[in-house]
Scaffold this active site. Structure first.
Site, short mmCIF file in Angstrom:
data_model
loop_
_atom_site.label_atom_id
_atom_site.label_comp_id
_atom_site.label_asym_id
_atom_site.label_seq_id
_atom_site.Cartn_x
_atom_site.Cartn_y
_atom_site.Cartn_z
N ASP A 283 76.79 -67.69 -33.15
CA ASP A 283 76.52 -69.13 -33.18
C ASP A 283 75.87 -69.47 -34.52
OD1 ASP A 283 76.43 -71.54 -32.68
OD2 ASP A 283 75.24 -71.42 -30.82
C1 BGC Z 1 76.27 -74.70 -31.10
C2 BGC Z 1 77.65 -74.33 -30.95
C3 BGC Z 1 78.75 -74.64 -31.91
C4 BGC Z 1 78.21 -74.44 -33.22
C5 BGC Z 1 79.40 -75.41 -34.12
C6 BGC Z 1 76.01 -74.48 -32.73
O1 BGC Z 1 74.81 -74.99 -32.93
O2 BGC Z 1 75.32 -74.01 -30.57
O3 BGC Z 1 77.86 -74.14 -29.56
O4 BGC Z 1 80.05 -74.32 -31.58
O5 BGC Z 1 76.97 -75.15 -33.35
O6 BGC Z 1 79.11 -76.45 -34.16
#
Ligand code: BGC
Length: 792
Positions: A283
């Site tokens: 993530d």
């Molecule tokens: C989120 C993810 C997301 C990623 C990219 C993160 O902060 O938890 O779900 O895919 O950002 O935007």
């Protein structure tokens, strides 16, 4: 943080080389398998280049400048092609990726933008699960996948498949259900639909990411059994049945270790036990060490940072991290890149069938509506009735939640009011203007929504006075105060209408503990006045809930004649709600979650979000296996509406629950006949619960083991549904021997219209204990737990 992330995602969308060159190179590469070509590319890179690709998808390759088309700010490009990273290896390109899970997340249209490429905002994951119609979820995946592919993306960061443990989690709307079977099957259907277009889907956030409080660090402490049977089970089903190309690890720790550094989780469990053959992405900007992540199994570090790059370079040069292992991780990721349609020389057509997708979004939103109450057949409305719509959300729909899952590039958000207008219904004159003026006032004055009355949120969002922070301005209506009405105003509207519909809305989103904001004083007062005025005049009152998940209903439901739970229904939501209220669609959704009488009744409530409460570090999941209905039904705790509940405008009778055998021998099949006994066409969801013997291991009272939905049954029509159960469907996880075991004894299979409304049941036996599957002894919580038990 948010803007950085968008820039990175957008950066991945940068322009690639000339199309013809691609085709020629693709043909040349055909001589090699994808695995060989990936290994070849790795062998052609310097150490610095390799680290630069694995860190942020090329961002840190020395000398590489993202061609972002807007002076390097990272905005999305018109033709969506990804970009060559190293000119001497032109098949090595950045991956074009974006977020879901309710639709492709792209920048919103600017006022003067022509030929804008719109995307579809589909209903939330929870709304999709409420349909219990896996063919429909797959259709959504297919339509979503078509948009991903048409617009030139290769990887979608969706679906989310964490369990609904507690409704405060702002991301509940991105996930499906409190039950792992319903969650896992929904995610598998979504992945299958999406990947039928050749692109990659990503299961996220692996694993046990169930809260936003201290989301980057908190440490859920979960027993091996609860992990296996609940929190990992939804992923297991989605991996085994959906075959996703990618899994995104979560920010949190799990039983002490960051998930993205955890070999047991990323290698032993998923690859060895489940056969996962895709790649792992972290993530974005997760904590933990870069070396730990690569050792753990990560194939792509996102967003990537200079610090991570430096750490990896130092570690490999100093033999702390084995370069061969690093190369394997990178190769796996490159295999994905090379398998994408555009790497195979296909061109971008940018022509998805948005009209068909909008129609599908509407159909799904309507099928996801759960009718909670309908006294004296108050609904459907008659087309001679004039309707008064109360509540700002009736004029300003909340289609989705906030955070990375927002869609933003959709063409419209059809409000309930406009949905009724389109359906040709009579509405109280002037009411729309009164409410729209109010909505405009909220936006114009830009006041801090009620929701920010919390000192921590004020601090986190840099709110000093009364003004909302810029990043919250588009969402003011969803979070702001309801319009207060005097009794005289309500009487005026009531005198000009036959039925009063009150709409309450709640958004929720990433980074916030805002999934459960119960009814406010102004809302309650509005409902009390509407109820009193309408009922005194012999008229009916209906409540529509445009909310992200579980909501408190018990304290106010007696004030209404009917309640419709419409979730966050996507861009066509208002039309879908109108379809159900007017009877164009007969509701057939059922609850994917239990609605408790009050928040405190939830089994996780005493432990959530961990300790210390303000910035939780450890979060003990002491309710163990008793999540949702597994708890309420085992401990006889009364609820407002039980898991699996939902009314219809018709009625169904169940008959002939039959089994193909009485003694389980590795499989057992059941069938049950459902007949529409009412006077309207409708669909019914049948849930098959199993009660297992308690002699050895304790079990929940009942567990959902299969479900099926009928087609549209005409009055008097019947359909026979079939359910197959295998060993794993009967088994529980014995931690002591790390195995899935079906205990010997008598089992009861029950066909229910909900988890409490059991219509037919029959028993069968398992002659002796069966070890259905051996597992590894991993993910042990080295903490003293005090788990809930029926035996204590
Ligand atoms: C989120 C993810 C997301 C990623 C990219 C993160 O902060 O938890 O779900 O895919 O950002 O935007």
């Amino acid at each position: 943080m948010f803007s950085t992330k968008r820039q990175v995602l957008a950066g991945c969308m940068a322009l690639a080389g000339v199309l013809g060159i691609f085709a020629a190179l693709a043909a040349e590469a055909q001589a090699m398998t994808i695995e060989e070509e990936a290994a070849y590319l790795v062998s052609q890179m310097t150490l610095e280049e390799k680290i630069g690709v694995l860190t942020g998808d090329g961002r840190y390759v020395p000398g590489f400048v993202k061609n972002t088309g807007d002076g390097g700010k990272g905005m999305i490009l018109e033709d969506m092609r990804s970009q060559v990273i190293l000119p001497r290896l032109p098949r090595l390109r950045t991956t074009a990726m974006s977020d879901g899970p309710a639709g492709l997340n792209r920048e919103a249209r600017k006022d003067d933008q022509e030929d804008f490429q719109y995307t579809t905002a589909f209903p939330s994951a929870t709304c999709q699960a409420a349909t219990w119609n896996m063919d429909l979820v797959k259709e959504i995946g297919d339509a979503f996948g078509n948009e991903i592919r048409e617009y030139g993306y290769e990887l979608i960061l969706a679906p989310g498949v964490n369990l609904h443990r507690n409704p405060n989690d702002g991301r509940v709307w991105e996930y499906y259900s409190e039950d792992p079977l319903l969650s896992g099957k929904s995610a598998a259907a979504m992945v299958q639909g999406m990947q039928s277009h050749g692109i990659g889907a990503t299961l996220k956030h692996f694993a046990a990411h169930n809260q936003q409080a201290n989301r980057h660090h908190y440490n859920p402490i979960i027993s091996q059994r609860a992990l296996r049977e609940l929190y990992l089970r939804s992923y297991e089903i989605a991996v085994r049945e959906g075959h996703p190309k990618c899994i995104m690890t979560s920010y949190n720790r799990l039983n002490g270790f960051y998930t993205d550094e955890n070999v047991e989780l990323l290698q032993v469990l998923t690859r060895q036990e489940w056969g996962f053959d895709g790649f792992y992405i972290t993530d974005f900007d997760g904590k933990g060490s870069a070396v730990g992540k690569v050792r753990g199994g990560i194939n792509l570090l996102m967003s990537g940072s200079q610090e991570e790059y430096d750490e990896l370079l130092f570690a490999i040069q100093n033999k702390v991290l084995d370069e061969k292992l690093f190369d394997e991780r990178l190769s796996k990721y490159l295999e994905f890149k090379l398998s994408c349609p555009y790497a195979q020389g296909e061109s971008i057509t940018a022509n998805p069938d948005l009209e068909a997708h909008a129609a599908l979004a509407r159909r799904t939103a309507a099928e996801g509506v759960v009718l909670l109450k309908n006294d004296n057949d108050c609904l459907p409305l008659k087309d001679t009735q004039t309707v008064a719509l109360f509540g700002k959300t009736a004029y300003s729909l909340i289609p989705y939640g906030t955070g990375s899952g927002e869609v933003r590039s959709h063409k419209r958000s059809l409000s309930m009011h406009d949905g009724f207008k389109e359906a040709g219904f009579k509405l109280v004159e002037g009411m729309e203007k009164d409410y729209l003026d109010y909505v405009e006032k909220i936006k114009r004055e830009n006041l801090v929504p009620d929701y920010f009355n919390n000192p921590k949120m004020r601090q986190d969002n840099g709110i000093v006075g009364d003004q909302s922070p810029p990043h919250f301005r588009g969402r003011l209506v969803a979070f702001s105060r309801e319009r207060a009405l005097s009794r005289e105003e309500v009487e005026d509207y009531a005198s000009r209408s036959d039925v009063g519909i009150v709409c309450f809305g709640r958004s929720s989103g990433e980074n916030y503990e805002n999934g459960y904001l119960p009814i406010t004083a102004i809302e309650r007062e509005l409902l009390e006045t509407v109820s009193d005025v309408y009922h005194s005049a012999g008229k009916k009152v209906v409540v529509v809930l445009n909310v992200s998940g579980v909501w408190e209903t018990a304290s106010w439901r007696d004030l209404t004649d009917a309640i419709l739970l419409a979730w966050l229904p996507g861009q066509e939501g208002g039309g879908a709600i109108a379809d159900v209220l007017t009877g164009a669609v007969n509701p057939s959704g059922k609850l994917p979650d239990t609605l408790p009488l009050k928040y405190e009744d939830l089994p996780s409530a005493p432990y959530y979000p961990g300790t210390p409460k303000e910035e939780p570090i450890n979060s003990f999941y002491n309710e163990g296996i008793y999540v949702g209905y597994r708890y309420f039904n085992s401990f006889d705790v009364p609820v407002a509406y039980e898991f699996g509940f939902g009314l219809s405008y018709t009625s169904f009778e169940y008959s002939n629950l039959e089994a193909d055998k009485d003694v389980f021998d590795g499989s057992i099949a059941f069938s049950v006949t459902v007949t529409n006994t009412g006077d309207r066409a409708g669909k019914e969801i049948v849930q098959l619960y199993v009660t297992a013997p308690m002699d050895a291991l304790e079990k929940p009272e009942q567990e959902l083991r299969a479900f099926a939905k009928t087609g549209l049954l005409q009055p008097g029509e019947s359909e026979t549904l079939r359910f197959e159960l295998a060993g794993r469907d009967l088994a529980s996880f014995w931690s002591g021997i790390s195995a899935w075991v079906a205990d010997s004894g008598t089992y009861v299979a029950a066909a229910g219209a909900s988890s409490k409304d059991i219509r037919l049941s029959r028993s069968f036996t398992v002659a002796e204990d069966i070890i259905v599957e051996k597992a590894h002894d991993i993910l042990f919580p080295d903490y003293l737990m005090d788990e809930l038990s029926r035996r204590k």
